[in-house]
Design an enzyme around this catalytic site. Structure first.
Site, PDB file in Angstrom:
ATOM      1  CB  CYS A 113      -0.880  -0.021   1.251  1.00  0.00           C
ATOM      2  SG  CYS A 113      -1.967   1.392   1.383  1.00  0.00           S
ATOM      3  CG  HIS A 157      -5.686  -2.538  -0.968  1.00  0.00           C
ATOM      4  ND1 HIS A 157      -4.615  -3.131  -0.332  1.00  0.00           N
ATOM      5  CD2 HIS A 157      -5.449  -1.199  -0.916  1.00  0.00           C
ATOM      6  CE1 HIS A 157      -3.778  -2.176   0.076  1.00  0.00           C
ATOM      7  NE2 HIS A 157      -4.254  -1.010  -0.267  1.00  0.00           N
ATOM      8  CD  GLU A 158      -6.718   1.245  -3.764  1.00  0.00           C
ATOM      9  OE1 GLU A 158      -6.844   2.272  -3.075  1.00  0.00           O
ATOM     10  OE2 GLU A 158      -5.631   0.649  -3.873  1.00  0.00           O
ATOM     11  CG  HIS A 161      -7.270   2.772   1.344  1.00  0.00           C
ATOM     12  ND1 HIS A 161      -6.401   3.006   2.369  1.00  0.00           N
ATOM     13  CD2 HIS A 161      -6.546   2.109   0.403  1.00  0.00           C
ATOM     14  CE1 HIS A 161      -5.202   2.506   2.074  1.00  0.00           C
ATOM     15  NE2 HIS A 161      -5.264   1.947   0.885  1.00  0.00           N
TER      16      HIS A 161
HETATM   17 NI    NI Z   1      -3.654   0.994  -0.065  1.00  0.00          NI
END
Ligand code: NI
Length: 186
Positions: A113, A157-158, A161
């Site tokens: 990341c 993953h995004e 966030h």
């Molecule tokens: Ni990330």
């Protein structure tokens, strides 16, 4: 907006844990420009020469919160699997996972990341297949995306966030490399 290794928010900054807010669609000019810059960052970061010239760090995705902006905006560029396959580009507002497979998957090499300078080793289990609803800033329309395997992992993953989650939150601290024989290793 200038996006490079000096402007990306790291995990030592509590801002990275912020819950991002929905944006209005169609996008305002400000949000559209921000998302465009995010997509450009990801595209350029996959070019070694540009990385050096513009102080970029290679990435396949970025979320606005990584620039300190708590808006649900995500850009993803997954290189095509084969030599002549096209890259997958996503520039999404308000992405939401609406369904998930029972089957899980993880990246054999672990995840990385832009906001985590010290890579944490461990298996990050995510859903192998997902369906995402979002506003697509490229076609300027609401879309439903079906993704599986690597692109599905990157999207998760995004989207994580946007609720302030980092990939290592999903690593088992007792047994980071725990094997799940039913999960797909990618
Ligand atoms: Ni990330």
């Amino acid at each position: 907006m200038l996006i490079n290794i000096d402007t990306i928010v790291h995990d030592d900054n509590p801002v990275i844990r912020t819950h991002s807010a929905d944006v209005e669609v169609p996008l305002s000019e400000e949000d559209e420009n921000l998302l465009k810059d995010m997509l450009t960052y990801v595209i350029e970061s996959q070019d070694e020469k540009l990385c050096e010239e513009k102080r970029l760090q290679p990435a396949v995705g970025i979320s606005a919160i990584q620039l300190g902006i708590p808006k649900k905006l995500v850009a993803v560029v997954v290189p095509g699997e084969e030599e002549d396959a096209e890259d997958i580009h996503f520039a999404l507002a308000n992405p939401k996972i609406v369904s998930r497979s029972v089957k899980m998957a993880y990246l054999k090499g672990g995840e990385g990341c832009l906001s985590v300078p010290e890579t944490k080793e461990g298996n990050v289990y995510r859903n192998y297949r997902i369906k995402v609803k979002a506003y697509d800033a490229i076609s300027k329309k609401p879309v439903t995306i079906k993704a599986k395997g690597y692109p599905a992992i990157v999207l998760q993953h995004e989207i994580d966030h946007l609720s302030g989650h980092l990939y290592y939150d999903r690593i088992d601290p007792q047994d980071p490399l725990k094997e799940d024989p039913d999960a797909v290793a990618i």
